[in-house]
Design a protein around this motif. Structure first.
Motif, PDB file in Angstrom:
ATOM      1  N   ARG A   1       0.813  -1.223   0.000  1.00  0.00           N
ATOM      2  CA  ARG A   1       0.000   0.000   0.000  1.00  0.00           C
ATOM      3  C   ARG A   1       0.848   1.277   0.000  1.00  0.00           C
ATOM      4  O   ARG A   1       0.330   2.364  -0.265  1.00  0.00           O
ATOM      5  N   GLU A   2       2.143   1.152   0.229  1.00  0.00           N
ATOM      6  CA  GLU A   2       3.004   2.327   0.170  1.00  0.00           C
ATOM      7  C   GLU A   2       3.198   2.824  -1.261  1.00  0.00           C
ATOM      8  O   GLU A   2       3.526   3.991  -1.476  1.00  0.00           O
ATOM      9  N   PHE A   3       2.976   1.930  -2.250  1.00  0.00           N
ATOM     10  CA  PHE A   3       3.181   2.349  -3.644  1.00  0.00           C
ATOM     11  C   PHE A   3       2.032   1.968  -4.571  1.00  0.00           C
ATOM     12  O   PHE A   3       2.047   2.318  -5.749  1.00  0.00           O
ATOM     13  N   PHE A   4       1.009   1.278  -4.078  1.00  0.00           N
ATOM     14  CA  PHE A   4      -0.091   0.832  -4.948  1.00  0.00           C
ATOM     15  C   PHE A   4      -1.426   1.040  -4.257  1.00  0.00           C
ATOM     16  O   PHE A   4      -1.654   0.543  -3.154  1.00  0.00           O
ATOM     17  N   ASP A   5      -2.321   1.799  -4.911  1.00  0.00           N
ATOM     18  CA  ASP A   5      -3.643   2.047  -4.337  1.00  0.00           C
ATOM     19  C   ASP A   5      -4.759   1.391  -5.139  1.00  0.00           C
ATOM     20  O   ASP A   5      -5.930   1.691  -4.961  1.00  0.00           O
ATOM     21  N   GLY A   6      -4.383   0.462  -6.034  1.00  0.00           N
ATOM     22  CA  GLY A   6      -5.374  -0.229  -6.850  1.00  0.00           C
ATOM     23  C   GLY A   6      -5.928  -1.471  -6.182  1.00  0.00           C
ATOM     24  O   GLY A   6      -5.729  -1.690  -4.975  1.00  0.00           O
ATOM     25  N   PRO A   7      -6.640  -2.316  -6.942  1.00  0.00           N
ATOM     26  CA  PRO A   7      -7.278  -3.509  -6.373  1.00  0.00           C
ATOM     27  C   PRO A   7      -6.260  -4.434  -5.707  1.00  0.00           C
ATOM     28  O   PRO A   7      -5.273  -4.847  -6.330  1.00  0.00           O
ATOM     29  N   LEU A   8      -6.500  -4.744  -4.447  1.00  0.00           N
ATOM     30  CA  LEU A   8      -5.584  -5.585  -3.677  1.00  0.00           C
ATOM     31  C   LEU A   8      -6.384  -6.638  -2.926  1.00  0.00           C
ATOM     32  O   LEU A   8      -7.285  -6.314  -2.153  1.00  0.00           O
ATOM     33  N   LEU A   9      -6.058  -7.896  -3.165  1.00  0.00           N
ATOM     34  CA  LEU A   9      -6.708  -9.024  -2.511  1.00  0.00           C
ATOM     35  C   LEU A   9      -5.719  -9.655  -1.547  1.00  0.00           C
ATOM     36  O   LEU A   9      -4.501  -9.636  -1.786  1.00  0.00           O
ATOM     37  N   LEU A  10      -6.233 -10.247  -0.466  1.00  0.00           N
ATOM     38  CA  LEU A  10      -5.375 -10.904   0.508  1.00  0.00           C
ATOM     39  C   LEU A  10      -5.758 -12.366   0.649  1.00  0.00           C
ATOM     40  O   LEU A  10      -6.930 -12.696   0.826  1.00  0.00           O
ATOM     41  N   SER A  11      -4.747 -13.220   0.588  1.00  0.00           N
ATOM     42  CA  SER A  11      -4.924 -14.662   0.754  1.00  0.00           C
ATOM     43  C   SER A  11      -4.079 -15.135   1.919  1.00  0.00           C
ATOM     44  O   SER A  11      -2.931 -14.734   2.072  1.00  0.00           O
ATOM     45  N   GLY A  12      -4.653 -16.013   2.752  1.00  0.00           N
ATOM     46  CA  GLY A  12      -3.888 -16.573   3.852  1.00  0.00           C
ATOM     47  C   GLY A  12      -4.731 -16.865   5.065  1.00  0.00           C
ATOM     48  O   GLY A  12      -4.944 -15.993   5.906  1.00  0.00           O
ATOM     49  N   ALA A  13      -5.261 -18.084   5.172  1.00  0.00           N
ATOM     50  CA  ALA A  13      -6.002 -18.547   6.347  1.00  0.00           C
ATOM     51  C   ALA A  13      -7.281 -17.764   6.600  1.00  0.00           C
ATOM     52  O   ALA A  13      -7.711 -17.616   7.752  1.00  0.00           O
ATOM     53  N   ILE A  14      -7.923 -17.272   5.549  1.00  0.00           N
ATOM     54  CA  ILE A  14      -9.186 -16.537   5.697  1.00  0.00           C
ATOM     55  C   ILE A  14     -10.332 -17.532   5.524  1.00  0.00           C
ATOM     56  O   ILE A  14     -10.546 -18.054   4.436  1.00  0.00           O
ATOM     57  N   ALA A  15     -11.056 -17.782   6.609  1.00  0.00           N
ATOM     58  CA  ALA A  15     -12.111 -18.800   6.561  1.00  0.00           C
ATOM     59  C   ALA A  15     -13.352 -18.401   7.330  1.00  0.00           C
ATOM     60  O   ALA A  15     -14.271 -19.197   7.492  1.00  0.00           O
ATOM     61  N   THR A  16     -13.401 -17.149   7.816  1.00  0.00           N
ATOM     62  CA  THR A  16     -14.566 -16.653   8.549  1.00  0.00           C
ATOM     63  C   THR A  16     -14.893 -15.239   8.078  1.00  0.00           C
ATOM     64  O   THR A  16     -14.046 -14.546   7.496  1.00  0.00           O
ATOM     65  N   GLY A  17     -16.110 -14.803   8.384  1.00  0.00           N
ATOM     66  CA  GLY A  17     -16.488 -13.437   8.051  1.00  0.00           C
ATOM     67  C   GLY A  17     -15.656 -12.421   8.808  1.00  0.00           C
ATOM     68  O   GLY A  17     -15.346 -11.337   8.298  1.00  0.00           O
ATOM     69  N   ARG A  18     -15.299 -12.748  10.040  1.00  0.00           N
ATOM     70  CA  ARG A  18     -14.455 -11.847  10.836  1.00  0.00           C
ATOM     71  C   ARG A  18     -13.090 -11.672  10.180  1.00  0.00           C
ATOM     72  O   ARG A  18     -12.522 -10.577  10.156  1.00  0.00           O
ATOM     73  N   ALA A  19     -12.540 -12.751   9.613  1.00  0.00           N
ATOM     74  CA  ALA A  19     -11.251 -12.669   8.932  1.00  0.00           C
ATOM     75  C   ALA A  19     -11.351 -11.832   7.656  1.00  0.00           C
ATOM     76  O   ALA A  19     -10.408 -11.126   7.294  1.00  0.00           O
ATOM     77  N   ILE A  20     -12.491 -11.903   6.979  1.00  0.00           N
ATOM     78  CA  ILE A  20     -12.699 -11.057   5.794  1.00  0.00           C
ATOM     79  C   ILE A  20     -12.644  -9.589   6.185  1.00  0.00           C
ATOM     80  O   ILE A  20     -11.994  -8.773   5.528  1.00  0.00           O
ATOM     81  N   LEU A  21     -13.324  -9.250   7.280  1.00  0.00           N
ATOM     82  CA  LEU A  21     -13.319  -7.869   7.761  1.00  0.00           C
ATOM     83  C   LEU A  21     -11.915  -7.451   8.184  1.00  0.00           C
ATOM     84  O   LEU A  21     -11.488  -6.318   7.935  1.00  0.00           O
ATOM     85  N   ALA A  22     -11.162  -8.363   8.804  1.00  0.00           N
ATOM     86  CA  ALA A  22      -9.794  -8.061   9.213  1.00  0.00           C
ATOM     87  C   ALA A  22      -8.909  -7.779   8.010  1.00  0.00           C
ATOM     88  O   ALA A  22      -8.043  -6.890   8.050  1.00  0.00           O
ATOM     89  N   ALA A  23      -9.125  -8.529   6.920  1.00  0.00           N
ATOM     90  CA  ALA A  23      -8.348  -8.293   5.705  1.00  0.00           C
ATOM     91  C   ALA A  23      -8.602  -6.885   5.170  1.00  0.00           C
ATOM     92  O   ALA A  23      -7.668  -6.187   4.747  1.00  0.00           O
ATOM     93  N   ARG A  24      -9.843  -6.463   5.216  1.00  0.00           N
ATOM     94  CA  ARG A  24     -10.167  -5.118   4.753  1.00  0.00           C
ATOM     95  C   ARG A  24      -9.580  -4.060   5.687  1.00  0.00           C
ATOM     96  O   ARG A  24      -9.071  -3.035   5.229  1.00  0.00           O
ATOM     97  N   ALA A  25      -9.639  -4.315   6.977  1.00  0.00           N
ATOM     98  CA  ALA A  25      -9.086  -3.361   7.926  1.00  0.00           C
ATOM     99  C   ALA A  25      -7.578  -3.226   7.751  1.00  0.00           C
ATOM    100  O   ALA A  25      -7.008  -2.149   7.974  1.00  0.00           O
ATOM    101  N   ALA A  26      -6.928  -4.302   7.328  1.00  0.00           N
ATOM    102  CA  ALA A  26      -5.482  -4.281   7.135  1.00  0.00           C
ATOM    103  C   ALA A  26      -5.079  -3.524   5.874  1.00  0.00           C
ATOM    104  O   ALA A  26      -3.907  -3.192   5.701  1.00  0.00           O
TER     105      ALA A  26
END
Length: 322
Positions: free
Chosen positions: A174-199
């Motif tokens: 995010r220091e150099f890219f503000d475009g579409p960014l997806l996160l993969s890694g042990a995401i298996a709950t709705g809470r984890a989805i929200l955490a990915a967005r918060a990150a």
């Protein structure tokens, strides 16, 4: 800002393309449930002399999603994606690019190499290109070669996982890219989805929980092992494909090996010439990410998306209340 095609999803989720496991049945149900469904082009393997199965799969997906949209104008299906393995041993790549271009695939996911001609083909048919990366160096290269967005594959992800902490990886991108960014890694709950967005990610990229679904092209033993396992049951190894990935320890033990004493393999051993990176000897070595402790049963893909959506909404309410 997200491109229009990634907006208006039921929840901010793209289902990751999984070797063998992801096929038309799973993709169609994922899209109908309101998230982006995807599959690797190499999963569509035909016998010599037969017409390209990839074209038949794309036609089926397009027709079934179109029927769903006509019957449900108030809740249309999400778009679908096709994963192209951009590796020098993939002898089908040029053919599969042409088929996807002809079908105007809306979302292209590239991995194991970044090549401008694939991104150009996606753009030429009106699609977008997202590229798998495991560190900032690969992220910069992918953007230089024309990728529209990045999929940050962090530690704990299934398949060919990276080794970096997701917070560190997202922060540096995010220091150099503000475009579409997806996160993969042990995401298996709705809470984890929200955490990915918060990150700092725009969407979550989820694979392993969908192995334990009715529509997944996985044997029942694989599905049940996902249900019965947790993070402690995952081992990271390069032995099976030449690139480090996460695998289920019980499947390795069942193959007569010690998951805690595996040898290493060189990346040069990876070969997609016949549409697979796994030798027949490893056919029952099953991949998985670390988040599967949240998977309690085998269920329809739509039911899994329902659970994620409910948990995501509940997590947002809790945080707002706090």
């Amino acid at each position: 800002m997200l491109p229009p095609i990634l907006q208006n999803l039921r929840i901010p989720v793209v289902a990751s393309p999984m070797f063998i496991v992801s096929g038309p049945e799973l993709v169609i149900e994922q899209c109908k449930a309101g998230i982006v469904g995807s599959f690797p082009a190499l999963n569509a393997r035909e016998r010599d002399g037969e017409p390209p199965l990839l074209a038949a799969w794309l036609t089926r997906i397009e027709e079934e999603l179109d029927r769903h949209n006509q019957a449900n104008p108030d809740r249309p299906a999400a778009p679908f994606a096709v994963n192209q393995i951009v590796h020098k041993s993939n002898t089908r790549l040029e053919r599969d690019i042409e088929i996807c271009h002809r079908h105007k695939v809306p979302i292209w996911i590239t991995s194991l190499g970044a090549r401008p001609e694939v991104n150009h083909a996606a753009h030429d048919c009106g699609g977008i290109a997202l590229h798998d990366i495991i560190n900032v160096t690969y992220a910069r290269k992918a953007l230089e070669k024309g990728a529209d967005g990045l999929i940050a594959v962090a530690a704990g992800a299934g398949g060919h996982a990276g080794k970096q902490n997701p917070f560190a990886l997202i922060q540096e991108i995010r220091e150099f890219f503000d475009g579409p960014l997806l996160l993969s890694g042990a995401i298996a709950t709705g809470r984890a989805i929200l955490a990915a967005r918060a990150a700092g990610a725009d969407l979550a990229y989820i694979g392993s929980p969908f192995i334990a679904t009715a529509e997944a092209n996985a044997v029942e033993g694989y599905k049940q092992m996902i249900v019965d396992s947790g993070a402690d049951d995952i081992v990271n190894s390069s032995l099976f494909t030449g690139i480090h990935g996460n695998y289920l320890k019980p499947s390795i033990r069942n193959a007569g090996m010690d998951p805690d004493a595996l040898e290493s393999a060189d990346p040069s051993s990876m070969d997609f010439g016949k549409g697979t990176a796994k030798a027949k000897a490893w056919s029952e070595i099953w991949g998985s990410g670390q988040g599967i402790g949240a998977v309690k049963s085998v269920q329809p893909a739509a039911a899994l998306v329902d659970r994620l959506a409910e948990e995501y909404a509940a997590a947002k309410r809790e945080l707002c209340a706090a």
